[in-house]
Every structure is written in C-alpha cells, then in structure tokens.
Design a protein around this motif. Structure first.
Motif, PDB file in Angstrom:
ATOM      1  N   ARG A  90       1.215  16.299   8.576  1.00  0.00           N
ATOM      2  CA  ARG A  90       1.119  14.844   8.447  1.00  0.00           C
ATOM      3  C   ARG A  90      -0.247  14.427   7.906  1.00  0.00           C
ATOM      4  O   ARG A  90      -0.345  13.630   6.966  1.00  0.00           O
ATOM      5  CB  ARG A  90       1.352  14.191   9.811  1.00  0.00           C
ATOM      6  N   ASN A  93      -0.779  15.514   4.252  1.00  0.00           N
ATOM      7  CA  ASN A  93       0.034  14.708   3.351  1.00  0.00           C
ATOM      8  C   ASN A  93      -0.639  13.372   3.050  1.00  0.00           C
ATOM      9  O   ASN A  93      -0.653  12.908   1.904  1.00  0.00           O
ATOM     10  CB  ASN A  93       1.415  14.469   3.965  1.00  0.00           C
ATOM     11  N   GLN A 215      -1.006   4.886   2.426  1.00  0.00           N
ATOM     12  CA  GLN A 215       0.123   4.682   3.328  1.00  0.00           C
ATOM     13  C   GLN A 215       1.304   5.478   2.811  1.00  0.00           C
ATOM     14  O   GLN A 215       1.640   5.420   1.632  1.00  0.00           O
ATOM     15  CB  GLN A 215       0.476   3.187   3.402  1.00  0.00           C
ATOM     16  N   VAL A 216       1.924   6.260   3.679  1.00  0.00           N
ATOM     17  CA  VAL A 216       3.084   7.072   3.314  1.00  0.00           C
ATOM     18  C   VAL A 216       4.178   6.818   4.333  1.00  0.00           C
ATOM     19  O   VAL A 216       3.986   7.051   5.534  1.00  0.00           O
ATOM     20  CB  VAL A 216       2.732   8.578   3.276  1.00  0.00           C
ATOM     21  N   ASP A 217       5.304   6.302   3.860  1.00  0.00           N
ATOM     22  CA  ASP A 217       6.441   5.999   4.743  1.00  0.00           C
ATOM     23  C   ASP A 217       6.018   5.133   5.926  1.00  0.00           C
ATOM     24  O   ASP A 217       6.426   5.356   7.079  1.00  0.00           O
ATOM     25  CB  ASP A 217       7.099   7.297   5.247  1.00  0.00           C
ATOM     26  N   GLY A 218       5.152   4.171   5.639  1.00  0.00           N
ATOM     27  CA  GLY A 218       4.716   3.235   6.675  1.00  0.00           C
ATOM     28  C   GLY A 218       3.621   3.766   7.585  1.00  0.00           C
ATOM     29  O   GLY A 218       3.164   3.048   8.475  1.00  0.00           O
ATOM     30  N   GLU A 219       3.187   5.010   7.371  1.00  0.00           N
ATOM     31  CA  GLU A 219       2.149   5.603   8.221  1.00  0.00           C
ATOM     32  C   GLU A 219       0.798   5.550   7.542  1.00  0.00           C
ATOM     33  O   GLU A 219       0.678   5.749   6.330  1.00  0.00           O
ATOM     34  CB  GLU A 219       2.481   7.061   8.546  1.00  0.00           C
TER      35      GLU A 219
END
Length: 398
Positions: A90, A93, A215-219
């Motif tokens: 995570r 990424n 930000q990736v997929d809202g994270e």
C-alpha cells in the motif's frame, strides 16, 4: 569457528572481507556478535530470504532501530522499509506515484549544477576532506530540493542521519548517546511536521507537495506515514549516496588508472558504478526476523531469531561472481543486491545511481587523478553501514 565474529571488532571494521570469505567457506550460516545475531553470508541464501518475506520478516528492523532505551517510536523503522508485505504494498503504491524515474530525470540538470559548484570548491585547497565538501554536500543539496528546504541545513540533516542510523550501535550503558538520539528524533519530528504544514498551506514544486496530493482509490498517506517516509528519505537517501560517492573517490585514489580508462571510454562509467556498489556497498546488512522454525544449510534457525543478511558478503560470493575479490568494472553485472531485493528493493536506487553518474562525469572532466592524503583510513562505527569517517584527498587538475 571457535569464536564468534564481532561486527564491531576494529579488525573487522578495518577490512571485513576476509572474514566474510572465511564464513562463506566454513560457516555460511552462523551466529555473530553483538547479541548473537544469526548471519547468512552466501548470495543464494540471501536472495532466497529476500524472496520469502513471510518467513523472513522485515519487522526485525524495529528491534534494532527502536531499542527499549529509546522510549518512543522511531519513524525510520515505522516506514515502509520495515513494513510487512500488505502494508508495504500500500505504501509503495502511493509513494511511487510521486517518487518516479521522471522525477529523477527532472533533478539531473540541478544535480549537474550542484556538482559543478562543488568541484570548483575542490580546486581552492591543496588538500580537501572529500566527504563534507562533496560526497555529503551533493546528496544534501538534492535532498533539500526534494523537500523544498534550505540547502544550508545539510549539516543538520547529516547529524540526524548519523544519530538515527547509529542507534543500533549505541551501548546499553551509554546514556549520553542515548539521550542524543532521543533529542535528534524529537528535533527531526518537529522539523518535518513543520515542513508538511507549510506545504499544506502553500504547495510548491517539490516531492513533499506531491506526496500530500497523491490519492489512489480514495486513499492518501496519513501524517505519520508521511513523516516515516520523509525520515527514511533523509536518513537512507543521504547516507547511502554519501557513502557510494565516498567509495567511488577512494577506489579512484587507489586505482588512478581508471581516470584515463573511464575518460576515454565513457561506456564504462555505469559499469564502474555498479562494480563499486558490488565491491564496496554502502550498506553491509539487511535485518530480518525468522517467523517460524526453519533450516538453512543444515543449521536450525528458531522462530523469533533476528537474522542479518550480509549483502556485502553476498556481493563477493565466488559462486556468483567469478574472481569476486577483484575490482573489475568490465565484468558487466548490475549490483542490485546493494539496494536490497524483492519487495523491499530500494525505491531510491535510480536517484543514487543518477547522482553517482553525474558526480563521476564531472570528476573525470575536471581531474587527472586523486591522491590519498592520509596513511590511515578511519571507518565509521555502525552495524549496517561501512564508510570512512573522513577522506582527505589531494586533487590533480586535468
């Protein structure tokens, strides 16, 4: 072996390579001091451990980097370098969206300007300590650009890096050094939080601003994750590149014929850097924790055992590198093991290699040779890193 090898023994610090060779031959899986750590010395076993993060957990770094006397968290060992596979994936990424090869390419022009200024300063004195004047100053200037801070803070950065990376070598009864490390961690924490807040208020064209916006997929990265990565960048990024540049200069001083060979055949410059990484890697060990009973070469490693993966030994393993004790850039290998392996392969490896290439380009265009201005090299007292504490050189202009 009748007696355990002590990794802090002055004879070992002076030249660890004969000891590594003896261990690879006679006792490739053994216990060493301090603390009776297990150590793997053969290339094949080290790579196998890196490829099996479920068995060889990177959480061992917390044992070394956050000893009980610290009394607080250490953002370095809370970073992705010590994260388990799921959390590591995570973090990597998210961070890799900002820390890219494109970013490294953008920094190259700035790196060349920095190196030209530093090289001009080397001409001003007959004898110069290469480490603070060049090997440290170059990556510190680039680190300042990445963070968007004043390059004049390089001495502060270096002090932080030395204190934090040296924490595993602090003796249990050395209360003065312990307090110094605790103070350093507090100072760095306050400083980096201020940097993050300034970038939130006023984003600029730097890595910190990019990391805040990723930000990736809202994270997104949390505040603590950002602090941990910036701490890792400061310590590992600064130390590793400083030591790589130092070893390049030391090898050139001991082997001046390479000035002419590289100058007349620049195709060899990248292989030369790779051979320096193989022959004198900045980082000698990676630490792992065995998660269940296992056996390597007939030696039983109990669950919970801390294990040192001897990168420097693996990079001189005769079974993997013929004539491994010879410095030979024409062997044409990539010394990737110097930057780790598998999921924890160093994200900053392209940046370190770029800095080394830019530095070497400029050195070759400016000097005909280096000469050591000392009869005795003093080596740093560190569990993980190996490099001279100073490197006084005399420079002959081209």
């Amino acid at each position: 072996m009748s007696q355990r090898l002590n990794l802090f023994d002055p004879d070992f610090r002076e030249n660890p390579y004969p000891h590594y060779a003896r261990l690879r031959r006679d006792s490739p899986v053994c216990q060493v001091d301090p603390n009776g750590f297990w150590m793997l010395t053969r290339h094949e076993d080290i790579v196998a451990a890196f490829k099996n993060p479920e068995l060889y957990s990177s959480s061992a770094l917390r044992m070394a980097g956050a000893p009980p006397w610290l009394g607080r968290s250490n953002p370095l060992v809370d970073s992705m370098i010590a994260a388990e596979p799921q959390r590591h994936g995570r973090l990597r990424n998210l961070i890799s969206r900002a820390f890219t090869n494109v970013m490294v390419g953008r920094m190259e022009a700035y790196a060349r300007d920095v190196v030209m200024r530093l090289t001009d300063m080397l001409f001003q004195s007959e004898t110069v300590d290469f480490i603070p004047q060049f090997a440290l100053a170059m990556p510190a200037n680039l680190m300042a650009l990445l963070l968007g801070v004043d390059p004049a803070l390089q001495k502060r950065f270096k002090g932080w890096a030395d204190d934090i990376s040296g924490a595993p070598a602090v003796a249990l009864d050395d209360v003065v050094r312990q307090e110094q490390v605790r103070t350093t961690l507090q100072e760095m924490d306050v400083y980096l939080r201020e940097v993050l807040e300034r970038r939130r208020q006023k984003p600029t064209d730097d890595l910190v601003s990019d990391l805040l916006q990723i930000q990736v997929d809202g994270e997104r990265l949390t505040e603590e994750e950002l602090l941990s990565f910036l701490s890792l960048l400061l310590v590992a990024g600064l130390e590793t590149t400083t030591f790589l540049l130092t070893h390049i200069a030391l090898i050139l001083a001991k082997n001046p014929e390479w000035f002419d060979r590289l100058r007349t055949n620049d195709v060899l410059i990248n292989p030369f850097i790779e051979e320096v990484l193989r022959y004198e890697p900045p980082n000698h060990f990676a630490m792992r924790l065995v998660m269940q009973d296992t056996e390597v070469r007939g030696v039983k490693l109990p669950a919970g055992s801390p294990v040192l993966l001897s990168l420097a030994s693996g990079l001189r393993d005769e079974a993997h590198y013929p004539d491994a004790e010879q410095f030979n850039p024409e062997r044409g290998v990539q010394a990737n093991l110097a930057f780790g392996h598998g999921i924890h392969f160093c994200l900053g490896a392209p940046l370190a290699r770029m800095e080394a290439r830019v530095a070497l380009d400029t050195i070759l265009a400016s000097f005909s040779r280096f000469e050591l201005a000392t009869d005795k090299i003093q080596w740093m007292h560190s569990l993980f890193f190996r490099a001279p504490t100073s490197l006084p050189l005399r420079f002959t202009p081209l």
